[in-house]
Enzyme design. Sequence first.
Site, PDB file in Angstrom:
ATOM      1  N   ASN A   8       0.877  -1.232  -0.076  1.00 33.59           N
ATOM      2  CA  ASN A   8      -0.027  -0.143  -0.112  1.00 33.59           C
ATOM      3  C   ASN A   8       0.782   1.300  -0.050  1.00 33.59           C
ATOM      4  O   ASN A   8       0.392   2.389  -0.011  1.00 33.59           O
ATOM      5  CB  ASN A   8      -1.032   0.026   1.185  1.00 33.59           C
ATOM      6  CG  ASN A   8      -2.199  -0.665   0.848  1.00 33.59           C
ATOM      7  OD1 ASN A   8      -2.700  -0.873   0.033  1.00 33.59           O
ATOM      8  ND2 ASN A   8      -2.496  -1.641   1.871  1.00 33.59           N
ATOM      9  N   LYS A  12       6.836   3.337  -3.172  1.00 32.45           N
ATOM     10  CA  LYS A  12       7.225   2.041  -3.523  1.00 32.45           C
ATOM     11  C   LYS A  12       6.791   1.711  -5.097  1.00 32.45           C
ATOM     12  O   LYS A  12       7.539   1.416  -5.943  1.00 32.45           O
ATOM     13  CB  LYS A  12       7.261   0.991  -2.569  1.00 32.45           C
ATOM     14  CG  LYS A  12       8.236   0.830  -1.647  1.00 32.45           C
ATOM     15  CD  LYS A  12       8.647  -0.572  -1.004  1.00 32.45           C
ATOM     16  CE  LYS A  12       7.700  -1.226  -0.064  1.00 32.45           C
ATOM     17  NZ  LYS A  12       7.916  -2.458   0.473  1.00 32.45           N
ATOM     18  N   ASP A  68       9.996  -8.917   1.216  1.00 29.88           N
ATOM     19  CA  ASP A  68      10.011  -8.940   2.749  1.00 29.88           C
ATOM     20  C   ASP A  68      11.531  -8.538   2.952  1.00 29.88           C
ATOM     21  O   ASP A  68      12.386  -8.953   2.084  1.00 29.88           O
ATOM     22  CB  ASP A  68       9.644 -10.224   3.328  1.00 29.88           C
ATOM     23  CG  ASP A  68       9.640 -10.020   4.864  1.00 29.88           C
ATOM     24  OD1 ASP A  68       9.257  -8.721   5.286  1.00 29.88           O
ATOM     25  OD2 ASP A  68       9.847 -10.876   5.697  1.00 29.88           O
ATOM     26  N   THR A  69      12.055  -7.877   3.758  1.00 31.20           N
ATOM     27  CA  THR A  69      13.196  -7.425   4.205  1.00 31.20           C
ATOM     28  C   THR A  69      13.771  -7.670   5.370  1.00 31.20           C
ATOM     29  O   THR A  69      12.771  -7.518   6.474  1.00 31.20           O
ATOM     30  CB  THR A  69      13.376  -5.779   3.763  1.00 31.20           C
ATOM     31  OG1 THR A  69      13.087  -5.582   2.364  1.00 31.20           O
ATOM     32  CG2 THR A  69      14.890  -5.343   4.108  1.00 31.20           C
ATOM     33  N   ASP A 151      17.664   2.763   8.744  1.00 32.77           N
ATOM     34  CA  ASP A 151      18.558   3.573   8.090  1.00 32.77           C
ATOM     35  C   ASP A 151      19.493   4.612   8.693  1.00 32.77           C
ATOM     36  O   ASP A 151      21.015   4.451   8.054  1.00 32.77           O
ATOM     37  CB  ASP A 151      18.001   4.423   7.072  1.00 32.77           C
ATOM     38  CG  ASP A 151      17.164   3.408   5.798  1.00 32.77           C
ATOM     39  OD1 ASP A 151      17.394   2.402   5.941  1.00 32.77           O
ATOM     40  OD2 ASP A 151      16.458   4.028   5.096  1.00 32.77           O
ATOM     41  N   ARG A 177      16.742  -3.553  -1.698  1.00 29.61           N
ATOM     42  CA  ARG A 177      15.361  -3.453  -2.440  1.00 29.61           C
ATOM     43  C   ARG A 177      15.619  -3.297  -3.793  1.00 29.61           C
ATOM     44  O   ARG A 177      15.047  -3.798  -4.842  1.00 29.61           O
ATOM     45  CB  ARG A 177      14.399  -2.453  -1.571  1.00 29.61           C
ATOM     46  CG  ARG A 177      13.221  -2.580  -2.187  1.00 29.61           C
ATOM     47  CD  ARG A 177      11.912  -1.879  -1.555  1.00 29.61           C
ATOM     48  NE  ARG A 177      11.770  -2.485  -0.334  1.00 29.61           N
ATOM     49  CZ  ARG A 177      11.902  -1.977   0.815  1.00 29.61           C
ATOM     50  NH1 ARG A 177      12.579  -1.121   1.133  1.00 29.61           N
ATOM     51  NH2 ARG A 177      11.841  -2.782   1.988  1.00 29.61           N
TER      52      ARG A 177
END
Length: 193
Positions: A8, A12, A68-69, A151, A177
Site C-alpha cells: 500500500n 514504492k 520482505d526485508t 537507515d 530492495r
Amino acid sequence: MTLVFATNNAHKLKEVQEMLPNSIQLVSLKDINCEEDIEETATTLEGNAAIKADFITQKYGMNCFADDTGLEVTALDGKPGVYSARYAGEPSNAENNMTKLLSEMAGVENRNAQFRTVICLNLDGNQYYFEGICKGTILTKKQGNQGFGYDPIFQPNGFEKSFAEMDSADKNRISHRGLAIEKLVKFLTEYVA
C-alpha cells in the site's frame, strides 16, 4: 499485463512502475480493494514474501509479487532478520528497534551486517524469487534523518554516510530492495518481450 504489487506504499509502487516496460501495468492492494491485513507468520524472508504473494494470487486470481526485508547482523547470528520490523516488540516502532539493536551491539567489535530483500513473484502459475543484498556496518549511533527503519544506523560498504544521510536516488542504486527490484524488472522485461 496487469501485475499486483502487494503493497500500500504509493512511493514504492511509483518507483517500481517507473522501472517497468509500459506493457506492464502495476497495481497496489488498494487498487484491487484488498483491505485484509496479511499476516507474515513465516520464519524466513522467502516465506513471508510467498505468504503475501500467494494470498493475492489465490484470493484474487491475479499475478502478483511481494517482498520482505530483514537486517542481518553477523555478531547477532543474523538477527533481527525476519523479525526486523518487530524486533523490540509490538507495536512495530523503528526508534525502539534501533535502540534495542544499538544496546545489544554496545562494545561489540564486529559490526558487519547486511540488508536482504527477497521478492516472490507469482506469474502465470509459476513462482520465482529474486534477492538483493547490501552489505555494510552498524554504526554506534544514529546519523541522518532520511529513509526509514534502521537507515540511520546502517552504513553501506564503500560509503562514509548512513542510508539516512543519502539521497533516495543514491540509496536506491545500491540498496537491497533496489537490487532485488532490478532483477525482477529484468526478468519481467524479458518475459513480456
